[in-house]
Design an enzyme around this catalytic site. Structure first.
Site, PDB file in Angstrom:
ATOM      1  N   HIS A 167       0.748  -0.957  -0.205  1.00 40.55           N
ATOM      2  CA  HIS A 167      -0.154   0.111  -0.099  1.00 40.55           C
ATOM      3  C   HIS A 167       0.801   1.271  -0.030  1.00 40.55           C
ATOM      4  O   HIS A 167       1.509   1.520   1.008  1.00 40.55           O
ATOM      5  CB  HIS A 167      -1.040  -0.072   1.146  1.00 40.55           C
ATOM      6  CG  HIS A 167      -1.959   0.944   1.225  1.00 40.55           C
ATOM      7  ND1 HIS A 167      -2.622   1.553   2.660  1.00 40.55           N
ATOM      8  CD2 HIS A 167      -2.596   1.846   0.314  1.00 40.55           C
ATOM      9  CE1 HIS A 167      -3.362   2.374   2.233  1.00 40.55           C
ATOM     10  NE2 HIS A 167      -3.378   2.651   0.797  1.00 40.55           N
ATOM     11  N   ASN A 182      -5.851   3.534   6.803  1.00 40.49           N
ATOM     12  CA  ASN A 182      -7.077   4.208   6.567  1.00 40.49           C
ATOM     13  C   ASN A 182      -8.267   4.040   7.562  1.00 40.49           C
ATOM     14  O   ASN A 182      -9.130   4.745   7.610  1.00 40.49           O
ATOM     15  CB  ASN A 182      -7.641   3.752   5.112  1.00 40.49           C
ATOM     16  CG  ASN A 182      -7.000   4.305   4.079  1.00 40.49           C
ATOM     17  OD1 ASN A 182      -6.868   5.691   4.331  1.00 40.49           O
ATOM     18  ND2 ASN A 182      -6.377   3.594   3.105  1.00 40.49           N
TER      19      ASN A 182
END
Ligand code: CAA
Ligand code: NAD
Length: 278
Positions: free
Chosen positions: A136, A186
């Protein structure tokens, strides 16, 4: 090492660029030639900027020379590592990984740049769960230091080690975590952006005021609404849906205003309009 990237949008383009800057041969896929051209133009602009600032030892043309743009997935057959960066939709990503599992050589590692979709579920779709991982990158990829490395349920130590080495070779700092909704980045960031959107909806303050309060008051480099526009409101909504569904608590419910803006086609910077106009 031959490096593959699927999706030539803001993240895929950035990942391909940084991989090529690091000396890897890179192949980038998108579904249409026009999307590849747009991705190439963004990479060229970024490389020119880095070159102008003396942050690129080679010329932009030399770096670009290591990137091949294609609409044919068969070009990924001999890749050692393929990072997927397409739309944040589990069904579409799973379908792609079923195909890649058949095409990429058996020893190749498959990785997803997903912001929130379960790595373990995509790993199952790929048919090679021990050679599957979350890689990521953060936006904008050429400037941001972090790569969040997410181990799926069956990810092998060897896969995690190889991906960690690849991230370091790209000049990034890999940090590992486990596969739970939104991972670490997130799960913590997106509820803040969602709350800022809720503040707009409830008329707590104007968007500019909310951003200024968070920039000047908390020393954030961008206010939350500027950042939501930068990430893409469609991506923000998709991440909130995953958090809400995966964790259950009402605090993760996407703001109705976020949902309405996406329905209206206001996706932020990439569509020209979100909380601000571009
Ligand atoms: N490539 C090359 N150069 C770039 C660039 C790029 N992609 N993007 C910006 N630059 C350049 C700018 O052109 C600018 O150059 P000049 O100094 O010549 O004007 C320079 O970099 C610095 O940019 P800015 O002056 O605009 O602003 P800045 O100092 O604030 O830095 C920033 C920009 C690094 C993006 C900073 O605003 C920042 O850190 N913002 C927050 C980003 C963030 O939170 N990212 C994470 C998002 S969440 C995520 O990625 C995960 C997810 O799953 C959603
Ligand atoms: P984007 O909309 O800019 O780009 C997505 C690209 O994928 C488009 O060019 C699209 O044509 C292409 N695409 C769609 N379906 C495809 C398919 N089946 N095969 C090949 N290409 C396909 O989106 P983005 O912001 O680059 O996000 C991509 C991924 O990265 C998402 O999973 C997102 O959650 C994640 N991510 C985004 C950010 C961010 O800040 N935007 C940060 C980290 C991770």
């Amino acid at each position: 090492m031959k490096f593959g990237v699927i999706g030539a949008g803001q993240m895929g383009g950035g990942i391909a660029q940084v991989a090529a800057q690091s000396g890897f041969d890179v192949v980038v896929h998108d579904v249409k030639d026009e999307f590849l051209s747009r991705g190439r133009a963004t990479i060229e602009k970024s490389l020119a900027k880095l070159h102008e600032k003396g942050r690129l030892t080679e010329t932009p043309a030399e770096v670009l020379g290591r990137i091949k743009f294609t609409t044919d997935l068969q070009d990924f057959a001999d890749c050692d590592l393929v990072v997927e960066a397409i739309v944040e939709n589990e069904a579409i990503k799973a379908q792609l990984f079923r195909q890649l599992g058949e095409i990429v050589k058996p020893e190749g590692i498959l990785a997803s740049n997903t912001s929130s979709i379960p790595i373990t579920s995509l790993a199952t779709a790929s048919g090679r769960p021990e050679k599957f991982i979350g890689m990521h990158f953060m936006n904008p990829v050429p400037l941001m230091q972090l790569v969040e490395v997410i181990r799926g349920y069956s990810t092998s130590d060897e896969t995690a080690q190889k991906v960690t080495e690849a991230a370091r070779a790209m000049g990034k700092t890999p940090v590992e975590c486990n596969d739970y909704p939104g991972f670490v980045s997130n799960r913590i960031l997106m509820p803040m952006l969602n709350e800022a959107i809720q503040c707009v909806m409830e008329g707590v303050a104007e968007p500019e005021a909310i951003d200024q309060i968070m920039k000047l008051g908390m020393n954030h480099p961008m206010g939350p609404l500027t950042l939501a526009d930068f990430i893409g409101l469609d991506t923000c909504l998709a991440i909130m849906e995953v958090l809400h569904q995966g964790l259950g608590d009402d605090k993760y419910r996407p703001s109705p205003l976020l949902r309405k803006m996406v329905q209206a086609g206001l996706l932020g910077r990439k569509s020209g309009r979100g909380f601000y106009s571009y």
